[in-house]
Design a protein around this motif. Structure first.
Motif, mmCIF file in Angstrom:
data_model
loop_
_atom_site.group_PDB
_atom_site.id
_atom_site.type_symbol
_atom_site.label_atom_id
_atom_site.label_comp_id
_atom_site.label_asym_id
_atom_site.label_seq_id
_atom_site.Cartn_x
_atom_site.Cartn_y
_atom_site.Cartn_z
ATOM 1 N N LYS A 157 0.863 -1.399 0.032
ATOM 2 C CA LYS A 157 0.015 -0.080 0.099
ATOM 3 C C LYS A 157 1.000 1.210 0.101
ATOM 4 N N THR A 158 2.034 1.131 0.634
ATOM 5 C CA THR A 158 2.821 2.441 0.766
ATOM 6 C C THR A 158 3.643 2.470 -0.758
ATOM 7 N N ILE A 159 3.609 1.572 -1.558
ATOM 8 C CA ILE A 159 4.438 1.584 -2.813
ATOM 9 C C ILE A 159 3.158 2.152 -3.845
ATOM 10 N N ARG A 160 2.341 1.647 -3.716
ATOM 11 C CA ARG A 160 1.072 2.335 -4.491
ATOM 12 C C ARG A 160 0.744 3.634 -4.090
ATOM 13 N N ARG A 161 0.770 4.090 -3.033
ATOM 14 C CA ARG A 161 0.579 5.501 -2.965
ATOM 15 C C ARG A 161 1.832 6.315 -3.516
ATOM 16 N N MET A 162 3.228 5.787 -3.355
ATOM 17 C CA MET A 162 4.348 6.299 -3.967
ATOM 18 C C MET A 162 4.026 6.427 -5.604
ATOM 19 N N GLU A 163 3.693 5.352 -6.032
ATOM 20 C CA GLU A 163 3.183 5.347 -7.509
ATOM 21 C C GLU A 163 2.235 6.336 -7.899
ATOM 22 N N LEU A 164 1.602 6.745 -7.255
ATOM 23 C CA LEU A 164 0.520 7.740 -7.499
ATOM 24 C C LEU A 164 1.004 9.177 -7.523
ATOM 25 N N LEU A 165 2.067 9.377 -6.475
ATOM 26 C CA LEU A 165 2.717 10.597 -6.384
ATOM 27 C C LEU A 165 3.461 10.683 -7.643
ATOM 28 N N VAL A 166 4.221 9.660 -7.959
ATOM 29 C CA VAL A 166 5.168 9.613 -9.130
ATOM 30 C C VAL A 166 4.266 10.083 -10.608
ATOM 31 N N LEU A 167 3.241 9.461 -10.678
ATOM 32 C CA LEU A 167 2.228 9.738 -11.501
ATOM 33 C C LEU A 167 1.835 11.147 -11.784
ATOM 34 N N THR A 168 1.587 11.775 -10.423
ATOM 35 C CA THR A 168 1.019 13.133 -10.500
ATOM 36 C C THR A 168 2.276 13.948 -10.903
ATOM 37 N N VAL A 169 3.407 13.726 -10.406
ATOM 38 C CA VAL A 169 4.588 14.791 -10.596
ATOM 39 C C VAL A 169 4.996 14.589 -11.932
ATOM 40 N N LEU A 170 5.034 13.446 -12.454
ATOM 41 C CA LEU A 170 5.160 13.366 -14.019
ATOM 42 C C LEU A 170 3.916 13.635 -15.201
ATOM 43 N N ASP A 171 2.878 14.170 -14.412
ATOM 44 C CA ASP A 171 1.696 14.448 -15.156
ATOM 45 C C ASP A 171 1.311 13.282 -16.202
ATOM 46 N N TRP A 172 1.443 12.143 -15.638
ATOM 47 C CA TRP A 172 0.945 10.907 -16.407
ATOM 48 C C TRP A 172 1.716 10.579 -17.397
ATOM 49 N N ARG A 173 2.779 11.112 -17.642
ATOM 50 C CA ARG A 173 3.369 11.243 -19.229
ATOM 51 C C ARG A 173 4.636 9.906 -18.966
ATOM 52 N N LEU A 174 4.108 8.508 -19.122
ATOM 53 C CA LEU A 174 4.921 7.667 -18.876
ATOM 54 C C LEU A 174 5.607 6.884 -20.204
ATOM 55 N N ARG A 175 5.121 7.197 -21.357
ATOM 56 C CA ARG A 175 5.409 6.770 -22.552
ATOM 57 C C ARG A 175 6.612 7.634 -23.120
ATOM 58 N N SER A 176 7.623 7.640 -22.566
ATOM 59 C CA SER A 176 8.916 8.356 -22.748
ATOM 60 C C SER A 176 9.455 8.202 -23.980
ATOM 61 N N VAL A 177 9.984 9.299 -24.481
ATOM 62 C CA VAL A 177 11.078 9.057 -25.644
ATOM 63 C C VAL A 177 12.402 8.807 -25.369
ATOM 64 N N THR A 178 12.756 7.526 -25.416
ATOM 65 C CA THR A 178 13.999 7.132 -24.962
ATOM 66 C C THR A 178 15.200 6.736 -26.085
ATOM 67 N N PRO A 179 16.475 6.617 -26.032
ATOM 68 C CA PRO A 179 17.291 6.103 -27.020
ATOM 69 C C PRO A 179 16.644 5.000 -27.650
ATOM 70 N N PHE A 180 16.096 3.901 -26.960
ATOM 71 C CA PHE A 180 15.583 2.862 -27.803
ATOM 72 C C PHE A 180 14.685 3.325 -28.740
ATOM 73 N N SER A 181 13.969 4.597 -28.648
ATOM 74 C CA SER A 181 13.228 4.976 -29.866
ATOM 75 C C SER A 181 13.972 5.188 -31.155
ATOM 76 N N PHE A 182 15.242 5.369 -30.943
ATOM 77 C CA PHE A 182 16.066 5.646 -32.326
ATOM 78 C C PHE A 182 17.011 4.600 -32.764
ATOM 79 N N ILE A 183 17.050 3.518 -32.012
ATOM 80 C CA ILE A 183 18.476 2.957 -32.258
ATOM 81 C C ILE A 183 18.260 2.002 -33.267
ATOM 82 N N GLY A 184 17.090 1.573 -33.701
ATOM 83 C CA GLY A 184 16.845 0.936 -34.956
ATOM 84 C C GLY A 184 16.904 1.786 -36.265
ATOM 85 N N PHE A 185 16.282 2.798 -36.037
ATOM 86 C CA PHE A 185 16.440 3.768 -37.327
ATOM 87 C C PHE A 185 17.927 4.156 -37.641
#
Length: 305
Positions: A157-185
């Motif tokens: 339950k502590t981890i779940r509440r921390m997850e909610l805080l992370v989601l709020t701080v990141l504005d729910w933007r979890l589908r990040s652009v990473t180096p793996f978005s580019f290496i195939g190209f």
């Protein structure tokens, strides 16, 4: 010693009611590459480059480690733990990278009560859990996720509440652009025939993960890290080792020549340093039994007796 921490996180918990948090619409997410084996249209890569700055910490994040307002060693230990769990459960490399990305973006936007210790461990568990839910078909329970030398054990339950805080701080933007978005190209650009495509992707992935603990890479965009990793991987292939890094800027609009060259030089140094640190392979010794030759005089004496 493992400590159960459940009632001591008022500074870290969401102020909002969970129904309130979940009622908001999550922002539109840019899709990650489904597979590095498919070469994406250049227009898609250009859009990733345009959007990547929205998924990294601010420009002064590295300076906070350099000024010691944030603990670089504590971050390194947290990232090392995430990589251990990734290897333990055989998670995708992207899962590990996203975990660290969430952690860095959170630390840039929100100050923890302590820069190390249990708050950072709790944040690491929550970020890894969120990344695993994003990318993995099977996700361990929150208790089972806390393996590989976790110093503190937190209740679910502590981890779940921390997850909610992370989601709020990141504005729910979890589908990040990473180096793996580019290496195939970029691998396709470097090796259009596809002869060494698999090796380039695999080796570049190893290089990216092996250097993710280094805070120095925080000043580079994901696209620059991807280009540098592909170039470092190409150095290990005789047919491709003569590629000029300065020409990589032409692979796609929006790439920065200065960033690519600076990141490439740093990555080369670390790749060579890691290679020197690796212990040499020791071949197993073969036990060779040599039967001693008996002299003819011994033979004759034994026969006479």
């Amino acid at each position: 010693m493992s400590v159960s921490c459940s009632d001591r996180f008022t500074d870290l918990l969401c102020g909002e009611d969970s129904d309130e948090v979940f009622s908001g619409e999550s922002p539109a997410c840019s899709s990650e590459l489904d597979s590095p084996a498919s070469c994406i249209e250049e227009s898609s890569i250009a859009s990733f480059i345009e959007d990547e700055r929205n998924f990294v910490p601010g420009f002064d994040y590295l300076a906070r480690f350099q000024s010691q307002s944030l603990d670089a060693l504590a971050r390194e230990e947290s990232v090392a733990w995430i990589l251990k769990v990734q290897a333990y459960y055989n998670f995708l490399p992207l899962t590990a990278y996203l975990s660290v990305n969430y952690l860095d973006r959170f630390l840039y936007s929100r100050r923890l009560p302590q820069t190390s210790g249990w708050p950072l461990q709790l944040l690491s568990v929550a970020c890894l859990s969120l990344a695993a839910k994003m990318e993995e078909p099977l996700v361990p329970s929150l208790l089972d996720l806390q393996v590989e030398g976790a110093k503190y054990i937190f209740e679910p339950k502590t981890i779940r509440r921390m997850e909610l805080l992370v989601l709020t701080v990141l504005d729910w933007r979890l589908r990040s652009v990473t180096p793996f978005s580019f290496i195939g190209f970029f691998a396709c650009k470097l090796d259009p025939s596809g002869t060494f495509f698999g090796f380039l992707i695999s080796r570049a992935t190893d290089i990216i993960l092996s250097n993710i603990k280094e805070a120095s890479f925080l000043e580079y965009w994901p696209s620059s890290i991807a280009v540098a990793a592909i170039l470092c991987a190409a150095n290990e292939i005789p047919n491709l080792s003569l590629v000029n890094p300065e020409h990589a800027e032409s692979w796609c609009d929006g790439l920065s020549k200065e960033q690519i060259l600076s990141c490439y030089r740093l990555m080369q140094e670390l790749v060579l340093d890691n290679a020197r640190r690796k212990p040499p392979k020791i071949l197993p010794q073969l036990r060779v039994t040599i039967r001693a030759r008996m002299r003819s005089s011994d033979i004759s004496s034994s026969s006479s007796s």
